[in-house]
Design an enzyme around this catalytic site. Structure first.
Site, PDB file in Angstrom:
ATOM      1  N   LYS A 293       0.839  -1.208   0.000  1.00 40.23           N
ATOM      2  CA  LYS A 293       0.000   0.000   0.000  1.00 40.23           C
ATOM      3  C   LYS A 293       0.870   1.253   0.000  1.00 40.23           C
ATOM      4  CE  LYS A 293      -1.659   1.581   4.074  1.00 40.23           C
ATOM      5  NZ  LYS A 293      -1.401   2.972   4.448  1.00 40.23           N
ATOM      6  N   ASN A 294       1.900   1.275   0.883  1.00 41.13           N
ATOM      7  CA  ASN A 294       2.665   2.513   1.071  1.00 41.13           C
ATOM      8  C   ASN A 294       3.681   2.775  -0.027  1.00 41.13           C
ATOM      9  OD1 ASN A 294       1.107   2.990   3.275  1.00 41.13           O
ATOM     10  ND2 ASN A 294       2.621   2.332   4.771  1.00 41.13           N
TER      11      ASN A 294
ATOM     12  N   CYS B  99      -4.433   7.857   9.651  1.00 43.38           N
ATOM     13  CA  CYS B  99      -4.636   7.315  11.001  1.00 43.38           C
ATOM     14  C   CYS B  99      -4.310   8.389  12.044  1.00 43.38           C
ATOM     15  CB  CYS B  99      -3.731   6.109  11.228  1.00 43.38           C
ATOM     16  SG  CYS B  99      -4.148   4.718  10.176  1.00 43.38           S
TER      17      CYS B  99
ATOM     18  N   ARG C  69       0.129  15.185  13.143  1.00 39.52           N
ATOM     19  CA  ARG C  69       0.888  14.652  11.993  1.00 39.52           C
ATOM     20  C   ARG C  69       1.278  15.848  11.112  1.00 39.52           C
ATOM     21  NH1 ARG C  69      -1.535   9.031   9.640  1.00 39.52           N
ATOM     22  NH2 ARG C  69       0.523   9.016   8.635  1.00 39.52           N
TER      23      ARG C  69
ATOM     24  N   ASP D 240       4.882   0.251  11.895  1.00 41.42           N
ATOM     25  CA  ASP D 240       3.603  -0.305  11.434  1.00 41.42           C
ATOM     26  C   ASP D 240       3.420  -1.768  11.828  1.00 41.42           C
ATOM     27  OD1 ASP D 240       3.546   1.616   8.327  1.00 41.42           O
ATOM     28  OD2 ASP D 240       3.085   2.144  10.405  1.00 41.42           O
TER      29      ASP D 240
ATOM     30  N   ARG E   4      -8.603  -0.212   4.543  1.00 39.02           N
ATOM     31  CA  ARG E   4      -7.726   0.794   3.934  1.00 39.02           C
ATOM     32  C   ARG E   4      -6.413   0.160   3.484  1.00 39.02           C
ATOM     33  NH1 ARG E   4      -6.566   5.774   7.479  1.00 39.02           N
ATOM     34  NH2 ARG E   4      -5.349   6.159   5.596  1.00 39.02           N
TER      35      ARG E   4
HETATM   36  C1  EPZ Z   1       4.181   6.802   6.397  1.00 33.09           C
HETATM   37  O1  EPZ Z   1       3.513   7.874   7.054  1.00 33.09           O
HETATM   38  C2  EPZ Z   1       3.188   5.654   6.384  1.00 33.09           C
HETATM   39  N1  EPZ Z   1       1.983   6.044   5.659  1.00 33.09           N
HETATM   40  C3  EPZ Z   1       2.826   5.231   7.809  1.00 33.09           C
HETATM   41  O2  EPZ Z   1       2.074   4.019   7.684  1.00 33.09           O
HETATM   42  C4  EPZ Z   1       4.096   4.901   8.594  1.00 33.09           C
HETATM   43  O3  EPZ Z   1       3.751   4.671   9.945  1.00 33.09           O
HETATM   44  C5  EPZ Z   1       5.101   6.052   8.499  1.00 33.09           C
HETATM   45  O4  EPZ Z   1       5.360   6.391   7.126  1.00 33.09           O
HETATM   46  C6  EPZ Z   1       6.437   5.708   9.162  1.00 33.09           C
HETATM   47  O5  EPZ Z   1       6.984   4.582   8.540  1.00 33.09           O
HETATM   48  C7  EPZ Z   1       2.019   6.047   4.310  1.00 33.09           C
HETATM   49  O6  EPZ Z   1       3.030   5.746   3.702  1.00 33.09           O
HETATM   50  C8  EPZ Z   1       0.725   6.422   3.610  1.00 33.09           C
HETATM   51  P1  EPZ Z   1       6.562  10.049   8.426  1.00 33.09           P
HETATM   52  P2  EPZ Z   1       4.179   9.366   7.025  1.00 33.09           P
HETATM   53  O7  EPZ Z   1       6.509  11.301   7.648  1.00 33.09           O
HETATM   54  O8  EPZ Z   1       4.888   9.571   5.751  1.00 33.09           O
HETATM   55  C9  EPZ Z   1       7.043  13.191  11.948  1.00 33.09           C
HETATM   56  C10 EPZ Z   1       0.283   2.541   7.898  1.00 33.09           C
HETATM   57  O9  EPZ Z   1      -0.071   1.921   8.914  1.00 33.09           O
HETATM   58  N2  EPZ Z   1       6.956  14.191  10.888  1.00 33.09           N
HETATM   59  O10 EPZ Z   1       7.711   9.109   8.232  1.00 33.09           O
HETATM   60  O11 EPZ Z   1       3.121  10.326   7.439  1.00 33.09           O
HETATM   61  C11 EPZ Z   1       5.699  12.518  12.173  1.00 33.09           C
HETATM   62  O12 EPZ Z   1       4.887  13.291  13.043  1.00 33.09           O
HETATM   63  C12 EPZ Z   1       0.681   3.998   8.032  1.00 33.09           C
HETATM   64  O13 EPZ Z   1       0.375   2.041   6.745  1.00 33.09           O
HETATM   65  C13 EPZ Z   1       7.154  15.528  11.214  1.00 33.09           C
HETATM   66  O14 EPZ Z   1       7.394  15.868  12.372  1.00 33.09           O
HETATM   67  O15 EPZ Z   1       5.227   9.200   8.210  1.00 33.09           O
HETATM   68  C14 EPZ Z   1       6.108  11.208  12.784  1.00 33.09           C
HETATM   69  O16 EPZ Z   1       6.368  11.396  14.165  1.00 33.09           O
HETATM   70  C15 EPZ Z   1       0.391   4.544   9.399  1.00 33.09           C
HETATM   71  N3  EPZ Z   1       7.063  16.456  10.235  1.00 33.09           N
HETATM   72  C16 EPZ Z   1       7.407  10.876  12.061  1.00 33.09           C
HETATM   73  O17 EPZ Z   1       7.900  12.130  11.539  1.00 33.09           O
HETATM   74  C17 EPZ Z   1       6.804  16.123   8.934  1.00 33.09           C
HETATM   75  O18 EPZ Z   1       6.750  17.036   8.075  1.00 33.09           O
HETATM   76  C18 EPZ Z   1       7.246   9.878  10.927  1.00 33.09           C
HETATM   77  O19 EPZ Z   1       6.409  10.447   9.967  1.00 33.09           O
HETATM   78  C19 EPZ Z   1       6.600  14.766   8.618  1.00 33.09           C
HETATM   79  C20 EPZ Z   1       6.687  13.814   9.607  1.00 33.09           C
END
Ligand code: EPZ
Length: 426
Positions: free
Chosen positions: A22-23, A117, A122, A309, A401
């Site tokens: 998915k991701n 989620c 976020r 995840d 999803r």
């Molecule tokens: C992706 O989310 C995945 N979703 C998430 O999977 C997964 O948990 C996550 O990566 C981490 O591996 C999709 O790919 C659609 P991040 P993403 O940006 O990109 C902080 C699932 O279950 N952050 O790596 O949103 C954020 O708050 C889902 O399939 C900032 O602070 O994750 C978090 O603490 C759930 N500022 C951390 O970084 C930003 O601008 C990781 O976020 C961006 C992120």
């Protein structure tokens, strides 16, 4: 409303075939906006986030054709900038990729606030930092996120990410693919889906080097062309079924996987005393129901660390492992909402800061529960498979999803599981 009903206690035996990730699928779908041509994407998982992403593209003017062989052709020759439907955009986090894609193609972007989620805040500050480093201005308009590269257009630059954010890494890659000059992303995320997006863009004529490492170099190109691309197997779907097999007991072959992507899951299960045999594109997870498992400690980190995840799924199985285990969440502010549902089933879990302390109990008992988010729902399914009695799981749209035919795949290996329609509105 639909609910999943599971009568626990049945061991699982047989084989499960894993679908596309998915991701990886979601960013590839939105990356097609850069191409202004037709792409054929194979192995897209049949999950609602993919359906919604394709609906967003169609609403913007793309021609999407779902083919008999399961592949999807996406022709983005015509795309109307800023026209993504906010009501769908607000349902998934992957909508953030519209920002990088529109900015790269049109020099500006306008996208409603994304969904996803609920793990607490976020933010998208790292995404915006990357866009600004490439020369775009960031603003808000009635809640929508607006970007504008101005007359100068996007120019390559160095971008340092304060956190190895998956979304920000992908979004900066998208924006930089057609920027003038070279971009270097430092402290980039290294997940397999980062590599997948880079290889899709390179198949379309982009020049992206180093994906999968923490330094990614992008040389902007004038234009991209269509391609055929197959989505890699979903390591989180695979990990979910590996843990389900271990929790229920039995022996399950998980087919169509890349074992290297499952290394952390495999090593944790082995640490717990579960047998995991690896083959070229499959793994076999086995545990005799009478074999006791050992408690373990887990700390989630960006790849190649233990994947966040997979945190809820492991917490679920650890609730019935004698002894004390700890799961520390190193990526999200608050990913523990699902633990309330496990407590309803008799789990002994306390939360201290970003750590779940789990004292194993003899057995969980079935009851009414709900899927609070995608992987939290998977955790309840795993707990229910091992529990005594019947568990009802509501709000299963969150599971749809990211899991294609979860009920069918588990039923095929012996789980007593079905979907029922109820008249309550939960
Ligand atoms: C992706 O989310 C995945 N979703 C998430 O999977 C997964 O948990 C996550 O990566 C981490 O591996 C999709 O790919 C659609 P991040 P993403 O940006 O990109 C902080 C699932 O279950 N952050 O790596 O949103 C954020 O708050 C889902 O399939 C900032 O602070 O994750 C978090 O603490 C759930 N500022 C951390 O970084 C930003 O601008 C990781 O976020 C961006 C992120």
């Amino acid at each position: 409303m639909e609910k999943i009903v599971i009568n626990g206690g049945a061991p699982l035996n047989g084989s499960i075939t894993i679908g596309g990730m998915k991701n990886a699928a979601l960013p590839v779908i939105f990356a097609s906006i850069l191409v202004e041509d037709k792409c054929v994407i194979e192995n897209l998982p049949n999950v609602s986030d993919v359906t919604r992403s394709l609906e967003i593209l169609e609403a913007m003017g793309a021609v999407v054709e779902r083919r008999a062989d399961g592949s999807v052709s996406i022709d983005t020759t015509i795309i109307n900038q800023g026209s993504s439907p906010a009501e769908i955009v607000g349902k998934l986090r992957a909508s953030t990729y519209l920002l990088g894609a529109e900015l790269a193609r049109f020099g500006k972007a306008r996208v409603g606030w994304p969904g996803g989620c609920d793990f607490g805040i976020r933010p998208i500050d790292q995404h915006e930092k990357g866009f600004e480093r490439l020369g775009a201005t960031v603003s808000r308009d009635k809640g929508a996120i607006c970007l504008d590269a101005g007359d100068a257009g996007l120019c390559g630059n160095s971008v340092y990410l304060d956190f190895a954010s998956v979304g920000a890494t992908i979004n900066v890659m998208l924006a930089a693919a057609k920027a003038k000059g070279k971009t270097i992303i430092d402290n980039a995320a290294r997940e397999p889906h980062i590599v997948a997006v880079a290889s899709f863009l390179n198949a379309c004529g982009a020049k992206i080097f180093g994906a999968g490492t923490s330094i990614i170099k992008i040389e902007g190109v004038e234009e991209l062309h269509g391609c055929n691309y197959a989505i890699i197997p979903d390591m989180i779907e695979a990990g979910t079924y590996m843990v389900a097999a271990a929790a229920a007991g039995g022996s399950v072959e998980i087919k169509n996987v890349i074992p290297k992507h499952l290394e952390t899951v495999t090593s944790k299960l082995r640490e717990m005393g579960v047998d995991v045999d690896e083959y070229d594109d499959s793994v076999v997870v086995s545990r005799a129901p009478e074999t006791k498992m050992e408690p373990v400690n887990i700390k989630t980190l960006p790849y190649p660390g233990f994947p966040t995840d997979m945190h809820p799924q492991f917490a679920a199985i650890l609730t019935i492992v004698d002894g004390t285990s700890k799961v520390t969440e190193g990526v999200w502010d608050n990913r523990f909402r699902y633990t309330d549902q496990l407590r309803r089933m008799g789990a002994n879990i306390s939360i201290a800061g970003k750590t779940a302390i789990i004292d194993g109990v003899e057995k969980l008992h079935g009851t009414t529960t709900t899927s609070v988010d995608l992987r939290g729902g998977a955790a309840v399914v795993i707990a229910a498979l091992a529990a005594e009695g019947k568990t009802e799981i509501g709000s299963i749209q969150t599971l749809k999803r990211g899991y294609d035919d979860l009920v069918g795949k588990l039923k095929a290996v012996g789980a007593d599981i079905e979907i029922i329609i109820t008249d309550d509105d939960e």
